[in-house]
Scaffold this active site. Structure first.
Site, PDB file in Angstrom:
ATOM      1  N   LYS A   1      11.546  87.585  12.618  1.00 21.22           N
ATOM      2  CA  LYS A   1      11.348  87.198  14.015  1.00 21.22           C
ATOM      3  C   LYS A   1      11.168  88.431  14.890  1.00 21.22           C
ATOM      4  O   LYS A   1      10.343  88.442  15.797  1.00 21.22           O
ATOM      5  CB  LYS A   1      12.561  86.394  14.487  1.00 21.22           C
TER       6      LYS A   1
ATOM      7  N   CYS B   1      24.079  85.732   5.335  1.00 22.33           N
ATOM      8  CA  CYS B   1      24.080  85.368   3.913  1.00 22.33           C
ATOM      9  C   CYS B   1      25.139  84.321   3.611  1.00 22.33           C
ATOM     10  O   CYS B   1      25.081  83.680   2.570  1.00 22.33           O
ATOM     11  CB  CYS B   1      24.413  86.558   3.021  1.00 22.33           C
TER      12      CYS B   1
ATOM     13  N   HIS C   1       9.491  78.099   8.202  1.00 18.76           N
ATOM     14  CA  HIS C   1       8.412  79.082   8.183  1.00 18.76           C
ATOM     15  C   HIS C   1       7.640  78.975   6.867  1.00 18.76           C
ATOM     16  O   HIS C   1       7.952  78.159   5.997  1.00 18.76           O
ATOM     17  CB  HIS C   1       8.942  80.497   8.434  1.00 18.76           C
TER      18      HIS C   1
HETATM   19  O1  ME8 Z   1      19.068  79.943   1.121  1.00 15.04           O
HETATM   20  N1  ME8 Z   1       9.036  84.220   0.297  1.00 15.04           N
HETATM   21  O2  ME8 Z   1      18.242  78.478   2.668  1.00 15.04           O
HETATM   22  P1  ME8 Z   1      17.074  79.323   3.352  1.00 15.04           P
HETATM   23  C1  ME8 Z   1       9.204  83.202  -0.547  1.00 15.04           C
HETATM   24  N2  ME8 Z   1      20.360  76.959   2.482  1.00 15.04           N
HETATM   25  N3  ME8 Z   1      10.086  82.219  -0.354  1.00 15.04           N
HETATM   26  C2  ME8 Z   1      10.842  82.247   0.738  1.00 15.04           C
HETATM   27  C3  ME8 Z   1      10.712  83.293   1.684  1.00 15.04           C
HETATM   28  C4  ME8 Z   1       9.748  84.314   1.424  1.00 15.04           C
HETATM   29  N4  ME8 Z   1       9.539  85.331   2.253  1.00 15.04           N
HETATM   30  N5  ME8 Z   1      11.597  83.055   2.659  1.00 15.04           N
HETATM   31  C5  ME8 Z   1      12.256  81.914   2.354  1.00 15.04           C
HETATM   32  C6  ME8 Z   1      19.127  78.897   1.745  1.00 15.04           C
HETATM   33  N6  ME8 Z   1      11.796  81.403   1.196  1.00 15.04           N
HETATM   34  C7  ME8 Z   1      20.182  77.870   1.398  1.00 15.04           C
HETATM   35  C8  ME8 Z   1      19.778  77.165   0.132  1.00 15.04           C
HETATM   36  S1  ME8 Z   1      20.171  75.377  -1.807  1.00 15.04           S
HETATM   37  C9  ME8 Z   1      21.487  74.589  -2.461  1.00 15.04           C
HETATM   38  C10 ME8 Z   1      20.778  76.172  -0.390  1.00 15.04           C
HETATM   39  C11 ME8 Z   1      12.229  80.138   0.589  1.00 15.04           C
HETATM   40  O3  ME8 Z   1      16.642  78.519   4.521  1.00 15.04           O
HETATM   41  C12 ME8 Z   1      12.723  80.300  -0.844  1.00 15.04           C
HETATM   42  O4  ME8 Z   1      12.710  79.051  -1.473  1.00 15.04           O
HETATM   43  O5  ME8 Z   1      17.472  80.723   3.564  1.00 15.04           O
HETATM   44  C13 ME8 Z   1      14.153  80.709  -0.635  1.00 15.04           C
HETATM   45  O6  ME8 Z   1      14.928  80.554  -1.806  1.00 15.04           O
HETATM   46  C14 ME8 Z   1      14.547  79.751   0.444  1.00 15.04           C
HETATM   47  O7  ME8 Z   1      13.368  79.671   1.294  1.00 15.04           O
HETATM   48  C15 ME8 Z   1      15.763  80.164   1.251  1.00 15.04           C
HETATM   49  O8  ME8 Z   1      15.907  79.246   2.286  1.00 15.04           O
END
Ligand code: ME8
Length: 500
Positions: free
Chosen positions: A306, A128, A17
């Protein structure tokens, strides 16, 4: 200089997204900026494919987790292609080489005495992939996902994180571990001072994961597996360790550990700024140089979800506005590091400002240069003129001095102030449009003041060259188009009028 930059590896439980796009675009701008400076950049992104959350999503879709992940990976890769993301490698945690290296790493932690088996009881949120304490819940639910947590009691392996508080503080204070922005750094320091507890690094109930070394009943906690991607990539993708022809040549010989910058949002700063460096210190490996957490954005004021149906698919907005306008809008809307709000309407409005400012300047400048038959120096020649000779420039009687003219955005980019950098670029075009409006070349033409007229248009042409140069990391396609048009003097709208 080597420059190794990473985004988080995103959970592969759904399609990407606009939140994922945000971090990825920001990282891409930095990667392109550093390449332009001549650094040997390695830019890593990818997907996080193990753990209960992915297993749950796969089961819902009636698929095996591996197949489920395999089918979703192209969705991420396509989205990044559409957004012109210039990553060097796309990392998948189901890469068998990674799995082996993760097991080796955990074994090292065990050998060094930083792992203990303990009985653990806690409240678990699958979304989480994290345990919560009673007092951290809101209405008995996970504070982030507002979903029911489940009581888990199991024997787990623990990483002795509590032993690393002082060491972490030292590294943070000395600047060896940079955490940004400052406010988040202070939060991290506060948290270390108040509550550094050992963390469980294995799961007995999660089958979809890397087997824990020496205990087939347990898998390695998905966050340990995921964080390690940054490090294992530096082994897997380094030309030094793999033998050609199996390994395609990597830019700059592959990534070199430690990473210069881990980018992410504030939701996962704790893992990156505390657990990750502590794990590395335990294994006696270098820690990342900088960890930066940007803010979270809402969509039209609401949390993106969603259920609310307000999730923006990056592909949709790219189809509407083009990659460059989306890249611009995301970074121009609010300061990097702070929370903000985005919407399709806001992206549309940025598109229109681009059309009215930079687009308009290019169109009118080139059209008038042609109409009035003005001789402009080619952009390349002009650049060397700007760089080499104050004298030559002053003879052109430019409205601004040479020093004013060479706008630099290095400082902004080094401080991850994307909005500040873009504002500066916009301001060049605003000033240049105003200059044209003030001097009215069409009036000068009528009065037959051809020399004055030339000066105005040469100035605008030169400003556009500077704008194209500065915009390149942000809007690579637009910069390219601008340069071509400035050379060929064949005007074509950069941002054509949108169909409603
Ligand atoms: O946490 N605003 O993955 P994830 C800004 N797999 N950034 C956003 C956002 C929002 N509303 N929503 C998501 C994970 N992000 C783990 C990470 S790393 C070793 C493992 C971005 O799919 C932002 O970069 O939940 C956030 O930190 C990341 O998506 C979380 O992605």
């Amino acid at each position: 200089m080597k420059y190794y930059i990473t985004t988080p590896i995103y959970y592969i439980n759904d399609i990407p997204h606009i939140g994922h796009a945000y971090t990825t675009v920001a990282a891409d701008v930095l990667a392109r900026y550093h390449r332009k400076k001549g650094d040997e950049v390695f830019f890593l992104t990818g997907t996080d494919e193990h753990g209960a959350k992915i297993a749950e999503a796969a089961a819902k879709a009636g698929k095996e987790p591996q197949q489920f992940a395999d089918e979703l990976v192209p969705k991420f890769q396509d989205a990044w292609k559409n957004l012109n993301i210039s990553y060097d490698e796309f990392f998948r945690t189901t890469n068998p080489e990674h799995e082996k290296l993760v097991q080796q790493f955990v074994s090292t932690l065990k050998e060094k005495g930083f792992v203990e088996k303990r009985k653990y009881e806690g409240l678990y949120c699958v979304s989480c992939e994290q345990f919560y304490k009673e007092n951290e819940l809101e209405d008995d639910k996970c504070p982030v996902h507002k979903r029911e947590v489940t009581k888990h009691s199991e024997e787990n392996y623990f990483f002795l994180l509590s032993k690393f508080g002082d060491k972490l503080l030292k590294k943070i204070k000395s600047g060896e571990l940079e955490i940004g922005p400052e406010t988040r750094k202070n939060e991290v320091v506060g948290k270390i001072n108040s509550e550094l507890e050992d963390v469980s690094i294995s799961r007995a109930g999660v089958k979809w994961g890397i087997p824990f070394p020496g205990d087939p009943e347990q898998t390695i906690y998905v966050w340990v597996d995921a964080l390690l991607n940054y490090y294992t990539a530096s082994i897997i993708y380094s030309d030094k360790t793999l033998t050609p022809p199996l390994t395609p040549p990597r830019r700059g010989g592959g990534p070199e550990w430690p990473a210069n910058l881990h980018l992410m949002a504030k939701d996962i700063l704790w893992f990156h700024a505390i657990i990750w460096p502590a794990m590395l210190m335990a294994a006696e490996l270098p820690i990342p140089k900088k960890v930066f957490a940007h803010g979270f954005f809402t969509i039209n004021g609401a949390k993106m979800s969603k259920t609310l149906g307000n999730v923006i698919d990056p592909n949709d907005v790219v189809a509407k506005f083009g990659a460059d306008a989306v890249r611009y809008a995301l970074l121009r809307e609010f300061p990097f590091g702070e929370d903000g709000d985005i919407s399709v309407e806001k992206i549309a409005s940025h598109y229109n400002s681009l059309a009215n400012n930079i687009g308009n300047l290019l169109q009118r400048t080139i059209s008038m240069i042609k109409r009035y038959n003005v001789t402009v120096i080619s952009t390349e020649a002009e650049k060397s003129l700007i760089d080499n000779s104050v004298q030559d420039l002053s003879t052109l009687d430019r409205p601004r001095s040479r020093d004013d003219k060479i706008v630099k955005i290095d400082q902004e980019l080094d401080q991850l102030d994307f909005m500040g950098a873009l504002k500066k670029i916009d301001d060049i075009a605003i000033a240049s449009n105003k200059d044209i409006a003030d001097k009215q070349p069409w009036v000068l033409a009528k009065e037959n003041k051809m020399e004055e007229l030339s000066k105005v248009l040469i100035e605008a042409h030169s400003n556009l060259g500077v704008i194209a140069e500065l915009l390149e990391p942000f809007m690579p396609e637009t910069a390219e188009k601008m340069k071509k048009q400035l050379e060929s003097l064949e005007p074509e709208p950069l941002f054509p009028r949108l169909e409603e």
